[in-house]
Write a protein that holds these residues in place. Structure first.
Motif, PDB file in Angstrom:
ATOM      1  N   ASN A  66      14.054  67.543  65.178  1.00  0.00           N
ATOM      2  CA  ASN A  66      13.125  67.767  64.068  1.00  0.00           C
ATOM      3  C   ASN A  66      13.814  67.831  62.713  1.00  0.00           C
ATOM      4  O   ASN A  66      13.153  67.933  61.696  1.00  0.00           O
ATOM      5  CB  ASN A  66      12.287  69.024  64.302  1.00  0.00           C
ATOM      6  CG  ASN A  66      13.117  70.272  64.403  1.00  0.00           C
ATOM      7  OD1 ASN A  66      14.253  70.312  63.949  1.00  0.00           O
ATOM      8  ND2 ASN A  66      12.562  71.294  65.011  1.00  0.00           N
TER       9      ASN A  66
ATOM     10  N   LEU B 228       9.036  73.894  69.736  1.00  0.00           N
ATOM     11  CA  LEU B 228       9.222  73.027  70.909  1.00  0.00           C
ATOM     12  C   LEU B 228       7.882  72.576  71.473  1.00  0.00           C
ATOM     13  O   LEU B 228       7.735  71.427  71.905  1.00  0.00           O
ATOM     14  CB  LEU B 228      10.041  73.757  71.970  1.00  0.00           C
ATOM     15  CG  LEU B 228      11.492  74.064  71.578  1.00  0.00           C
ATOM     16  CD1 LEU B 228      12.163  74.905  72.656  1.00  0.00           C
ATOM     17  CD2 LEU B 228      12.258  72.789  71.322  1.00  0.00           C
ATOM     18  N   GLU B 229       6.898  73.476  71.445  1.00  0.00           N
ATOM     19  CA  GLU B 229       5.554  73.121  71.923  1.00  0.00           C
ATOM     20  C   GLU B 229       4.944  72.031  71.036  1.00  0.00           C
ATOM     21  O   GLU B 229       4.362  71.073  71.531  1.00  0.00           O
ATOM     22  CB  GLU B 229       4.679  74.376  71.904  1.00  0.00           C
ATOM     23  CG  GLU B 229       3.247  74.163  72.327  1.00  0.00           C
ATOM     24  CD  GLU B 229       2.450  75.438  72.189  1.00  0.00           C
ATOM     25  OE1 GLU B 229       1.342  75.378  71.614  1.00  0.00           O
ATOM     26  OE2 GLU B 229       2.939  76.495  72.639  1.00  0.00           O
ATOM     27  N   ARG B 230       5.099  72.162  69.722  1.00  0.00           N
ATOM     28  CA  ARG B 230       4.570  71.164  68.807  1.00  0.00           C
ATOM     29  C   ARG B 230       5.300  69.828  68.972  1.00  0.00           C
ATOM     30  O   ARG B 230       4.687  68.771  68.915  1.00  0.00           O
ATOM     31  CB  ARG B 230       4.660  71.642  67.360  1.00  0.00           C
ATOM     32  CG  ARG B 230       3.926  70.703  66.399  1.00  0.00           C
ATOM     33  CD  ARG B 230       4.005  71.157  64.974  1.00  0.00           C
ATOM     34  NE  ARG B 230       5.376  71.090  64.528  1.00  0.00           N
ATOM     35  CZ  ARG B 230       5.983  72.031  63.816  1.00  0.00           C
ATOM     36  NH1 ARG B 230       5.351  73.104  63.491  1.00  0.00           N
ATOM     37  NH2 ARG B 230       7.244  71.900  63.462  1.00  0.00           N
ATOM     38  N   GLN B 231       6.609  69.867  69.200  1.00  0.00           N
ATOM     39  CA  GLN B 231       7.366  68.647  69.422  1.00  0.00           C
ATOM     40  C   GLN B 231       6.899  67.929  70.674  1.00  0.00           C
ATOM     41  O   GLN B 231       6.785  66.699  70.690  1.00  0.00           O
ATOM     42  CB  GLN B 231       8.854  68.949  69.540  1.00  0.00           C
ATOM     43  CG  GLN B 231       9.530  69.225  68.250  1.00  0.00           C
ATOM     44  CD  GLN B 231      10.996  69.544  68.464  1.00  0.00           C
ATOM     45  OE1 GLN B 231      11.439  69.796  69.568  1.00  0.00           O
ATOM     46  NE2 GLN B 231      11.745  69.540  67.374  1.00  0.00           N
ATOM     47  N   ALA B 232       6.632  68.681  71.725  1.00  0.00           N
ATOM     48  CA  ALA B 232       6.157  68.069  72.961  1.00  0.00           C
ATOM     49  C   ALA B 232       4.779  67.434  72.763  1.00  0.00           C
ATOM     50  O   ALA B 232       4.468  66.378  73.319  1.00  0.00           O
ATOM     51  CB  ALA B 232       6.099  69.115  74.067  1.00  0.00           C
ATOM     52  N   ARG B 233       3.964  68.077  71.946  1.00  0.00           N
ATOM     53  CA  ARG B 233       2.608  67.585  71.702  1.00  0.00           C
ATOM     54  C   ARG B 233       2.606  66.341  70.792  1.00  0.00           C
ATOM     55  O   ARG B 233       1.801  65.443  70.962  1.00  0.00           O
ATOM     56  CB  ARG B 233       1.790  68.711  71.067  1.00  0.00           C
ATOM     57  CG  ARG B 233       0.310  68.504  71.068  1.00  0.00           C
ATOM     58  CD  ARG B 233      -0.440  69.731  70.554  1.00  0.00           C
ATOM     59  NE  ARG B 233      -0.011  70.140  69.223  1.00  0.00           N
ATOM     60  CZ  ARG B 233       0.543  71.312  68.929  1.00  0.00           C
ATOM     61  NH1 ARG B 233       0.753  72.205  69.890  1.00  0.00           N
ATOM     62  NH2 ARG B 233       0.897  71.609  67.703  1.00  0.00           N
ATOM     63  N   THR B 234       3.542  66.288  69.825  1.00  0.00           N
ATOM     64  CA  THR B 234       3.522  65.192  68.844  1.00  0.00           C
ATOM     65  C   THR B 234       4.571  64.137  69.115  1.00  0.00           C
ATOM     66  O   THR B 234       4.750  63.244  68.286  1.00  0.00           O
ATOM     67  CB  THR B 234       3.734  65.757  67.429  1.00  0.00           C
ATOM     68  OG1 THR B 234       4.997  66.412  67.378  1.00  0.00           O
ATOM     69  CG2 THR B 234       2.605  66.696  67.037  1.00  0.00           C
ATOM     70  N   GLY B 235       5.299  64.218  70.199  1.00  0.00           N
ATOM     71  CA  GLY B 235       6.261  63.175  70.530  1.00  0.00           C
ATOM     72  C   GLY B 235       7.652  63.417  69.994  1.00  0.00           C
ATOM     73  O   GLY B 235       8.417  62.486  69.829  1.00  0.00           O
ATOM     74  N   GLY B 236       8.022  64.633  69.690  1.00  0.00           N
ATOM     75  CA  GLY B 236       9.380  64.952  69.305  1.00  0.00           C
ATOM     76  C   GLY B 236       9.644  65.061  67.827  1.00  0.00           C
ATOM     77  O   GLY B 236      10.707  65.483  67.428  1.00  0.00           O
TER      78      GLY B 236
END
Length: 101
Positions: A29, A92-100
């Motif tokens: 990120n 980390l949750e947002r990264q998993a949801r938006t593709g990293g």
């Protein structure tokens, strides 16, 4: 007689270097987290208030601007503690949801 010229040393290295790699990949990120953005913009706003206070010679407003800067730093630490910083659960949750990213 030994050859100590630069060309000889470049062609015949006498020592080896070890490479130390990190144990895992760095986060992707690049610091774009809620805690980082909040800290940055609150400190920028506080700096602007303090700068305007210096320009207009208002001492109490200068201290208010510095207080806003301090508030931004504390707010960033609180957000990081709540999981919105680098490597935090919410990030980390947002990264998993938006593709990293």
């Amino acid at each position: 007689m030994a050859d100590h010229s630069l060309a000889h040393r470049a062609q015949n290295p006498t020592r080896t270097e070890s490479v130390h790699l990190p144990p895992s990949a760095a986060p992707t990120n690049h610091g774009r987290t809620l805690a980082a953005w909040t800290t940055t913009w609150v400190v920028v706003a506080g700096g602007l208030v303090a700068a305007l206070a210096v320009v207009f010679a208002v001492v109490w407003l200068f201290w208010v601007g510095l207080g806003i800067c301090l508030l931004g730093i504390v707010l960033g630490l609180v957000l990081r503690g709540a999981g919105h910083g680098q490597g935090g659960a919410k990030t980390l949750e947002r990264q998993a949801r938006t593709g990293g990213h």
